[in-house]
Write a protein that holds these residues in place. Structure first.
Motif, PDB file in Angstrom:
ATOM      1  N   CYS A   6     -16.999   2.933  12.332  1.00  0.00           N
ATOM      2  CA  CYS A   6     -16.459   4.249  11.990  1.00  0.00           C
ATOM      3  C   CYS A   6     -16.803   5.280  13.061  1.00  0.00           C
ATOM      4  CB  CYS A   6     -17.009   4.714  10.642  1.00  0.00           C
ATOM      5  SG  CYS A   6     -16.492   3.706   9.226  1.00  0.00           S
TER       6      CYS A   6
ATOM      7  N   PHE B 157      -4.589   8.423   3.299  1.00  0.00           N
ATOM      8  CA  PHE B 157      -5.412   9.457   2.664  1.00  0.00           C
ATOM      9  C   PHE B 157      -4.571  10.691   2.355  1.00  0.00           C
ATOM     10  CE2 PHE B 157      -8.023  13.242   2.714  1.00  0.00           C
ATOM     11  CZ  PHE B 157      -9.115  12.888   1.947  1.00  0.00           C
TER      12      PHE B 157
ATOM     13  N   SER C 215      -6.705   5.131  -0.189  1.00  0.00           N
ATOM     14  CA  SER C 215      -7.031   4.887   1.213  1.00  0.00           C
ATOM     15  C   SER C 215      -8.424   4.287   1.326  1.00  0.00           C
ATOM     16  CB  SER C 215      -6.966   6.213   1.993  1.00  0.00           C
ATOM     17  OG  SER C 215      -7.560   6.093   3.264  1.00  0.00           O
ATOM     18  N   GLU C 216      -8.670   3.626   2.458  1.00  0.00           N
ATOM     19  CA  GLU C 216     -10.006   3.107   2.749  1.00  0.00           C
ATOM     20  C   GLU C 216     -10.640   3.890   3.889  1.00  0.00           C
ATOM     21  OE1 GLU C 216      -9.481  -1.049   3.522  1.00  0.00           O
ATOM     22  OE2 GLU C 216      -8.888  -1.516   1.466  1.00  0.00           O
ATOM     23  N   LEU C 217     -10.289   5.191   3.967  1.00  0.00           N
ATOM     24  CA  LEU C 217     -10.815   6.048   5.028  1.00  0.00           C
ATOM     25  C   LEU C 217     -12.288   6.353   4.763  1.00  0.00           C
ATOM     26  CD1 LEU C 217     -10.181   7.712   7.582  1.00  0.00           C
ATOM     27  CD2 LEU C 217      -9.626   9.629   6.070  1.00  0.00           C
TER      28      LEU C 217
ATOM     29  N   ASP D  78      -5.771   0.864  12.806  1.00  0.00           N
ATOM     30  CA  ASP D  78      -6.257   0.774  11.431  1.00  0.00           C
ATOM     31  C   ASP D  78      -6.732   2.148  10.938  1.00  0.00           C
ATOM     32  OD1 ASP D  78      -7.288  -0.705   9.024  1.00  0.00           O
ATOM     33  OD2 ASP D  78      -9.204   0.016   9.796  1.00  0.00           O
ATOM     34  N   TYR D  79      -7.394   2.899  11.805  1.00  0.00           N
ATOM     35  CA  TYR D  79      -7.892   4.224  11.429  1.00  0.00           C
ATOM     36  C   TYR D  79      -6.739   5.168  11.112  1.00  0.00           C
ATOM     37  CZ  TYR D  79     -10.789   8.446  11.596  1.00  0.00           C
ATOM     38  OH  TYR D  79     -11.450   9.609  11.290  1.00  0.00           O
TER      39      TYR D  79
ATOM     40  N   LYS E  44       0.836  -1.198   0.000  1.00  0.00           N
ATOM     41  CA  LYS E  44       0.000   0.000   0.000  1.00  0.00           C
ATOM     42  C   LYS E  44       0.874   1.253   0.000  1.00  0.00           C
ATOM     43  CE  LYS E  44      -3.859  -2.326   2.253  1.00  0.00           C
ATOM     44  NZ  LYS E  44      -4.735  -2.398   3.443  1.00  0.00           N
TER      45      LYS E  44
ATOM     46  N   LYS F 234      -7.801   9.931  -1.634  1.00  0.00           N
ATOM     47  CA  LYS F 234      -8.923   9.056  -1.313  1.00  0.00           C
ATOM     48  C   LYS F 234      -8.829   7.708  -2.013  1.00  0.00           C
ATOM     49  CE  LYS F 234     -12.923   7.633   0.128  1.00  0.00           C
ATOM     50  NZ  LYS F 234     -13.031   7.097   1.516  1.00  0.00           N
TER      51      LYS F 234
ATOM     52  N   ARG G 263      -3.764   4.431  10.196  1.00  0.00           N
ATOM     53  CA  ARG G 263      -3.097   4.000   8.969  1.00  0.00           C
ATOM     54  C   ARG G 263      -3.872   4.511   7.746  1.00  0.00           C
ATOM     55  NH1 ARG G 263      -3.206  -1.075   9.808  1.00  0.00           N
ATOM     56  NH2 ARG G 263      -1.155  -1.355  10.725  1.00  0.00           N
ATOM     57  N   GLN G 264      -5.188   4.416   7.767  1.00  0.00           N
ATOM     58  CA  GLN G 264      -5.997   4.890   6.647  1.00  0.00           C
ATOM     59  C   GLN G 264      -5.945   6.411   6.524  1.00  0.00           C
ATOM     60  OE1 GLN G 264      -6.971   2.784   4.491  1.00  0.00           O
ATOM     61  NE2 GLN G 264      -6.435   1.048   5.818  1.00  0.00           N
TER      62      GLN G 264
ATOM     63  N   THR H   8       3.582   2.625   5.521  1.00  0.00           N
ATOM     64  CA  THR H   8       2.685   1.837   6.356  1.00  0.00           C
ATOM     65  C   THR H   8       2.983   0.347   6.359  1.00  0.00           C
ATOM     66  OG1 THR H   8       1.100   1.691   4.524  1.00  0.00           O
ATOM     67  CG2 THR H   8       0.801   3.500   6.095  1.00  0.00           C
TER      68      THR H   8
END
Length: 297
Positions: free
Chosen positions: A198, A157, A165-167, A149-150, A2, A162, A152-153, A6
């Motif tokens: 979330c 981002f 990322s999977e934010l 995990d948050y 990714k 976007k 990292r996303q 990270t």
């Protein structure tokens, strides 16, 4: 990969190459990534079963099973990205699989220790090991992994945008849940739980939410501030990685093989929580500084 920011060295040089080799192999036989994810669940739960035994051979088998479960976790994600075979069920299974691995392992450790004496005492662990495991799992492990995990996303981002990322956010996921017909019960279950997931992440990061709201209102990205945020966020990625799988798994393997899995629960509660507190405090302070800089401009 990714991003270099990270990825842990163990993943870069060990887990991901093995996962990629499996992905290329199984893709030749047209095996769907979801099948690999389901296989990882059986392997992870099987590891938990082996960890409830006290003999060395059973615990070595548990270590190997969990390692292969992790290889499968790397494989299914790479297969989905390589082939474009991304599905809602796959997304659900991917998030669910790791939870099942560790739930089975925590239960196994509790069962294993229930009738064993506490260190230095004649009294068996009994209900106390259940309480220790519950605190380690539900009050420590779960929020640690969720926030790691948050963050990292969030980093991805600001690093890749976007698309890299999977934010996600609670409001959008809740709206998506409410837009689904009641006949789509599988989608509604997923998005209801994912929206709340979330929401929990956002509730614990108020300073970042303030900064991010201001950032999204900018007519165009502020490149110096983006670089400033990334520079402050980048050192925290090592904590995100340590609170994900590899370090946790290493501690689990070691304490199981040495026949002292209660130590693993203490590591979760004491050591990993200190990492979590430092990571959270530092990220919130960084977000506050960036928000104040936006306000002053």
């Amino acid at each position: 990969m990714k991003s270099e920011d990270t990825e842990e060295w163990l993943d870069v040089y060990f887990t991901r190459p093995i996962g990629l080799a499996f992905a290329l192999l199984w893709n030749r036989f047209d095996i769907h990534p979801n099948v690999i994810t389901i296989l990882s669940i059986f392997l992870g739960v099987g590891a938990g079963w082996m960890f409830h035994y006290t003999d060395l051979w059973s615990n070595v088998c548990g270590v190997l099973l969990l390692m292969f479960a992790n290889f499968c976790d790397s494989t299914d994600g790479q297969m989905a990205r390589l082939t474009g075979k991304k599905t809602l069920i796959g997304r659900m299974l991917d998030g669910f699989s790791g939870d099942l691995w560790f739930l089975s392992i925590y239960v196994a450790f509790v069962v294993r220790l229930w009738n064993q004496p506490m260190p230095g005492l004649d009294t068996s662990w009994g209900i106390w090991i259940l309480l220790l495991g519950a605190v380690a799992g539900f009050l420590c492990h779960s929020p640690q992994a969720s926030l790691a995990d948050y963050y990292r996303q969030v980093h991805l981002f600001f690093l890749l945008g976007k698309e890299g990322s999977e934010l996600d956010n609670y409001q959008q996921q809740r709206q998506h849940y409410e837009s689904l017909p009641k006949s789509d019960w599988l989608g509604r279950i997923f998005y209801y739980n994912y929206a709340n997931y979330c929401k929990g992440q956002e509730h614990r990061t108020p300073m970042f939410q303030q900064f991010f709201a201001k950032w999204q209102q900018l007519p165009e990205p502020n490149e110096p501030l983006r670089q400033q945020f990334l520079a402050g966020s980048r050192p925290l990625m090592k904590y995100c990685n340590m609170l994900s799988f590899n370090l946790r798994a290493f501690c689990l393997y070691l304490t199981a093989l040495l026949d002292c899995p209660w130590v693993y629960f203490l590591i979760e509660i004491l050591v990993f929580n200190l990492m979590y507190i430092h990571m959270h405090h530092t990220h919130e302070r960084l977000s506050k500084q960036c928000a104040e800089q936006l306000k002053s401009e």
